[in-house]
Design a protein around this motif. Sequence first.
Motif, PDB file in Angstrom:
ATOM      1  N   ALA A 189       0.831  -1.204   0.000  1.00 15.25           N
ATOM      2  CA  ALA A 189       0.000   0.000   0.000  1.00 15.25           C
ATOM      3  C   ALA A 189       0.864   1.251   0.000  1.00 15.25           C
ATOM      4  N   ARG A 190       1.838   1.303   0.888  1.00 17.51           N
ATOM      5  CA  ARG A 190       2.691   2.495   0.973  1.00 17.51           C
ATOM      6  C   ARG A 190       3.513   2.673  -0.297  1.00 17.51           C
ATOM      7  N   ALA A 191       3.968   1.568  -0.881  1.00 22.21           N
ATOM      8  CA  ALA A 191       4.768   1.660  -2.108  1.00 22.21           C
ATOM      9  C   ALA A 191       3.965   2.254  -3.258  1.00 22.21           C
ATOM     10  N   ASN A 192       2.629   2.076  -3.203  1.00 21.32           N
ATOM     11  CA  ASN A 192       1.772   2.572  -4.272  1.00 21.32           C
ATOM     12  C   ASN A 192       0.959   3.806  -3.862  1.00 21.32           C
ATOM     13  N   ASN A 193       1.387   4.436  -2.774  1.00 20.58           N
ATOM     14  CA  ASN A 193       0.741   5.660  -2.294  1.00 20.58           C
ATOM     15  C   ASN A 193      -0.743   5.446  -1.996  1.00 20.58           C
ATOM     16  N   LEU A 194      -1.061   4.296  -1.398  1.00 16.61           N
ATOM     17  CA  LEU A 194      -2.427   3.968  -1.009  1.00 16.61           C
ATOM     18  C   LEU A 194      -2.526   3.900   0.516  1.00 16.61           C
ATOM     19  N   ILE A 195      -3.738   3.981   1.028  1.00 17.08           N
ATOM     20  CA  ILE A 195      -3.957   3.910   2.471  1.00 17.08           C
ATOM     21  C   ILE A 195      -4.022   2.443   2.884  1.00 17.08           C
ATOM     22  N   PRO A 196      -3.145   2.003   3.800  1.00 20.66           N
ATOM     23  CA  PRO A 196      -3.181   0.602   4.232  1.00 20.66           C
ATOM     24  C   PRO A 196      -4.150   0.412   5.405  1.00 20.66           C
ATOM     25  N   ILE A 197      -5.059  -0.558   5.260  1.00 21.94           N
ATOM     26  CA  ILE A 197      -6.080  -0.828   6.273  1.00 21.94           C
ATOM     27  C   ILE A 197      -5.831  -2.212   6.870  1.00 21.94           C
ATOM     28  N   ASP A 198      -5.653  -2.249   8.180  1.00 24.99           N
ATOM     29  CA  ASP A 198      -5.303  -3.488   8.866  1.00 24.99           C
ATOM     30  C   ASP A 198      -6.537  -4.370   9.082  1.00 24.99           C
ATOM     31  N   ALA A 199      -6.271  -5.641   9.363  1.00 25.05           N
ATOM     32  CA  ALA A 199      -7.323  -6.624   9.620  1.00 25.05           C
ATOM     33  C   ALA A 199      -8.149  -6.247  10.843  1.00 25.05           C
ATOM     34  N   ALA A 200      -9.374  -6.723  10.879  1.00 31.84           N
ATOM     35  CA  ALA A 200     -10.231  -6.545  12.054  1.00 31.84           C
ATOM     36  C   ALA A 200      -9.717  -7.404  13.200  1.00 31.84           C
ATOM     37  N   TYR A 201     -10.059  -6.988  14.408  1.00 33.74           N
ATOM     38  CA  TYR A 201      -9.779  -7.817  15.598  1.00 33.74           C
ATOM     39  C   TYR A 201     -11.106  -8.419  16.018  1.00 33.74           C
ATOM     40  N   ILE A 202     -11.269  -9.726  15.780  1.00 36.69           N
ATOM     41  CA  ILE A 202     -12.590 -10.344  15.885  1.00 36.69           C
ATOM     42  C   ILE A 202     -13.054 -10.595  17.319  1.00 36.69           C
ATOM     43  N   LYS A 203     -12.160 -10.503  18.304  1.00 34.83           N
ATOM     44  CA  LYS A 203     -12.568 -10.659  19.706  1.00 34.83           C
ATOM     45  C   LYS A 203     -13.059  -9.295  20.198  1.00 34.83           C
ATOM     46  N   VAL A 204     -14.312  -8.992  19.889  1.00 32.65           N
ATOM     47  CA  VAL A 204     -14.800  -7.622  20.048  1.00 32.65           C
ATOM     48  C   VAL A 204     -14.887  -7.158  21.504  1.00 32.65           C
ATOM     49  N   HIS A 205     -14.911  -8.078  22.456  1.00 30.97           N
ATOM     50  CA  HIS A 205     -14.993  -7.684  23.866  1.00 30.97           C
ATOM     51  C   HIS A 205     -13.624  -7.660  24.544  1.00 30.97           C
ATOM     52  N   ASP A 206     -12.604  -8.055  23.824  1.00 28.50           N
ATOM     53  CA  ASP A 206     -11.235  -8.098  24.381  1.00 28.50           C
ATOM     54  C   ASP A 206     -10.515  -6.806  24.009  1.00 28.50           C
TER      55      ASP A 206
END
Length: 300
Positions: A189-206
């Motif tokens: 993403a950074r190499a192509n001047n795009l915004i990098p979006i990380d994975a979700a954290y599926i343990k929503v209460h942690d």
Amino acid sequence: MSKKDYLMRSLMFVPGHNEKFILNAACSDADVILLDVEDSVMPATNKQLARDNIKRHIEEKTFSGSDVFVRINEFSSGHLLQDIMQLSIEGITGFLLSKANSVEDIVLLDKLLALIEIERGIPLGEFKIIPILETAESIINSNEIAQASKRIIAIGFGSEDYVSDLDGLRDFDTNTSIFAPRAWVAMVARANNLIPIDAAYIKVHDLEGLQKHINVGRTLGYAGMWVLNPKQNKFVNESYAPSEEEVSEAYEILRLYDEAIKLNKGIAIINGKFIGPPLVVKAKHILDKVKLIESKINSK
């Protein structure tokens, strides 16, 4: 808008057919609302309900102050064409394409959107694309995917589908199973001047685990992450915003650098570090993000 004008710390998924969740999302502090007509809308008979619901809320301007994207179904589902035909409307910023495995997937979506824009008198390129890389094939093809369309403003990593596709074991303690592709997607993403979006954290209460997840994401260079529950937004937004210390240092770096240039010194030092172009670029990025955050707050 250019890519640098989009604030994407928290991108929250909302099932398009669930009225309660949609209204809650409208009151949330998520930077981006992701209205879903894919995985969370089941059985398939609910997909038209989701499209109708999304269209109504867009027309009623329910999400004023937030960018709105629609996560559409993958090509093989048979639902994608109706997704974009019905939801390529004013108020929708663009579309998330799940399981974007190849350049061909992006090129085809780009051409379909272009046909819709031309037919409806919409400026060409109005609708943006965010591919989600969540298979082994997509990781291998990630750099080509990132360059496949000028509509792409960000690319995101999908950890759970990736591990399933790989037939691996999801290890939340060490994250060994996702470290390599996670780092790679941010780099591409950074190499192509795009915004990098990380994975979700599926343990929503942690929330402690969420904070650790965010810390790793920031270290790897991510700008934000997928969000599954409104309670995660506060932690994500705060963690992906520059701290007071970072902002203060950024101003000081630019001041000292400008002073060194004016005095023809060529060298400036802050906290024992030489101030060169990399630190100056980083300082400018920090202050640009502060401006985006302030703009979002003022728009609410």
